[in-house]
Enzyme design. Structure first.
Site, short mmCIF file in Angstrom:
data_model
loop_
_atom_site.label_atom_id
_atom_site.label_comp_id
_atom_site.label_asym_id
_atom_site.label_seq_id
_atom_site.Cartn_x
_atom_site.Cartn_y
_atom_site.Cartn_z
N ASP A 65 15.56 17.07 7.09
CA ASP A 65 14.91 16.12 7.88
C ASP A 65 15.42 15.93 9.26
O ASP A 65 14.98 15.21 9.92
CB ASP A 65 14.78 14.91 7.00
CG ASP A 65 16.45 14.40 6.71
OD1 ASP A 65 17.37 14.91 7.24
OD2 ASP A 65 16.69 13.39 6.02
N SER A 66 16.64 16.96 9.65
CA SER A 66 17.02 17.08 10.84
C SER A 66 15.78 17.51 11.95
O SER A 66 15.99 17.51 13.14
CB SER A 66 17.96 17.99 11.17
OG SER A 66 17.65 19.36 10.36
N ASP A 84 14.69 19.16 2.11
CA ASP A 84 15.14 17.70 2.41
C ASP A 84 14.32 16.67 1.71
O ASP A 84 13.28 16.91 2.04
CB ASP A 84 15.56 17.26 3.69
CG ASP A 84 17.09 17.16 3.94
OD1 ASP A 84 17.84 17.18 2.99
OD2 ASP A 84 17.43 17.46 5.17
N LYS A 120 16.99 18.44 -1.93
CA LYS A 120 18.32 17.74 -1.52
C LYS A 120 18.18 16.38 -1.07
O LYS A 120 17.35 15.90 -0.61
CB LYS A 120 18.79 18.28 -0.11
CG LYS A 120 20.30 17.91 0.16
CD LYS A 120 20.88 18.62 1.10
CE LYS A 120 20.38 18.58 2.86
NZ LYS A 120 20.53 17.15 3.11
N GLU A 136 20.36 12.48 -0.48
CA GLU A 136 21.55 11.96 0.00
C GLU A 136 22.12 10.78 -0.98
O GLU A 136 21.32 9.79 -1.20
CB GLU A 136 21.41 11.53 1.57
CG GLU A 136 21.15 12.56 2.44
CD GLU A 136 21.06 12.03 3.85
OE1 GLU A 136 21.41 10.75 3.98
OE2 GLU A 136 20.64 12.80 4.77
N GLU A 140 29.36 16.72 4.20
CA GLU A 140 29.21 16.52 5.64
C GLU A 140 30.05 15.51 6.27
O GLU A 140 30.27 14.51 5.73
CB GLU A 140 27.75 16.15 6.00
CG GLU A 140 27.35 15.72 7.59
CD GLU A 140 25.96 15.78 7.77
OE1 GLU A 140 25.65 15.37 9.35
OE2 GLU A 140 25.29 15.78 7.02
#
Length: 264
Positions: free
Chosen positions: A45-46, A84, A112, A114, A181
């Site tokens: 999602d970067s 993501d 993925k 978070e 991270e």
């Protein structure tokens, strides 16, 4: 990279072979990374920051990730591709299952998410329904407003212990990989030793099972701000292909990340 699987990545961890990963958003770079021998790619999602020009990852939608996952899959048909799940796309286990299905259909091998304890039920739900999950602890870009900015996590003893506990709980719930991270090197090492699943670091020191970088950072394209954990491999290597190979070589031999790219 043909035929990479999660079981092969887990065997690499067990054998002490470093895992190399990079973000990818389109077919051309996916092909370049696959040919160079990157172990897996993340459609991150970067892309909100580096592709769309957003200040955070929050505006990214599942449809955006699915579009870029399809492009990456076309460029690298045999690659192991992680996608993501963007902000609020997995607020409940039900939401997570519906949205993850879209990403798996788009060509992802794994999704993925978070977060820690609150995700345990969601992870169990996804894995029971045949969606492989990578967890993500430490700095959580989707939680940047709660965290109060992009800061190193887990420096205090209690925070470090909590991160270790959550990492073990996420593995227990069925996560098959963990991205860690922006945490101190010692914490990255400890979590990698305690878990049997691969732990992939970004700003988590050189003792994790593998490394991931945002593609644009690796090529020095975010020249207005390069995080401490980033190295411009393009400047050193001179062309894109050589830069990717240099990154792979330095991760595999353990020279990247060095102390200068890590947090104590």
């Amino acid at each position: 990279m043909a035929g990479m699987t999660i079981s092969k990545l887990t065997k690499m961890k067990a054998a002490g072979d470093k895992i190399v990963s990079v973000t990818a958003y389109d077919a051309s770079f996916a092909k370049l990374f696959a040919q160079a021998g990157v172990d897996f790619m993340l459609v991150g999602d970067s892309l909100g920051n580096v592709v769309q020009g957003q200040a955070t990852t929050l505006p990214v939608t599942v449809e955006h990730i699915a579009y870029h996952t399809e492009a990456v899959r076309r460029g690298a048909p045999d690659a192991f591709v992680m996608a993501d799940m963007p902000f609020m796309s997995y607020a409940t286990p039900h939401d997570a299952c519906l949205e993850a299905a879209k990403l798996m259909r788009a060509g992802a091998n794994m999704v993925k998410l978070e977060g820690g304890d609150w995700l345990l039920e969601t992870i169990r739900c996804l894995v029971e329904r045949s969606v492989p999950v990578c967890a993500h602890l430490g700095l959580l870009p989707q939680s940047v407003h709660v965290l109060g900015g992009y800061k190193v996590q887990g420096r205090e003893q209690s925070a470090a212990e909590n991160t270790v506990r959550q990492a073990m709980a996420l593995e227990q719930a069925g996560a098959q990989m963990l991205v860690l991270e922006c945490v101190p090197t010692e914490l990255g090492k400890l979590i990698s030793e305690k878990l049997s699943i691969p732990v992939i670091g970004i700003g988590a020191g050189g003792q994790t099972d593998g490394q991931i970088l945002v593609m644009h950072d690796m090529f020095g394209l975010n020249s207005d701000y390069l995080p401490k954990f980033v190295k411009n491999f393009l400047a050193e290597a001179g062309d894109l292909e050589s830069a990717v190979k240099l990154y792979i070589d330095q991760v595999k031999e353990g020279s990247f990340p060095g102390p200068e790219h890590s947090f104590e």
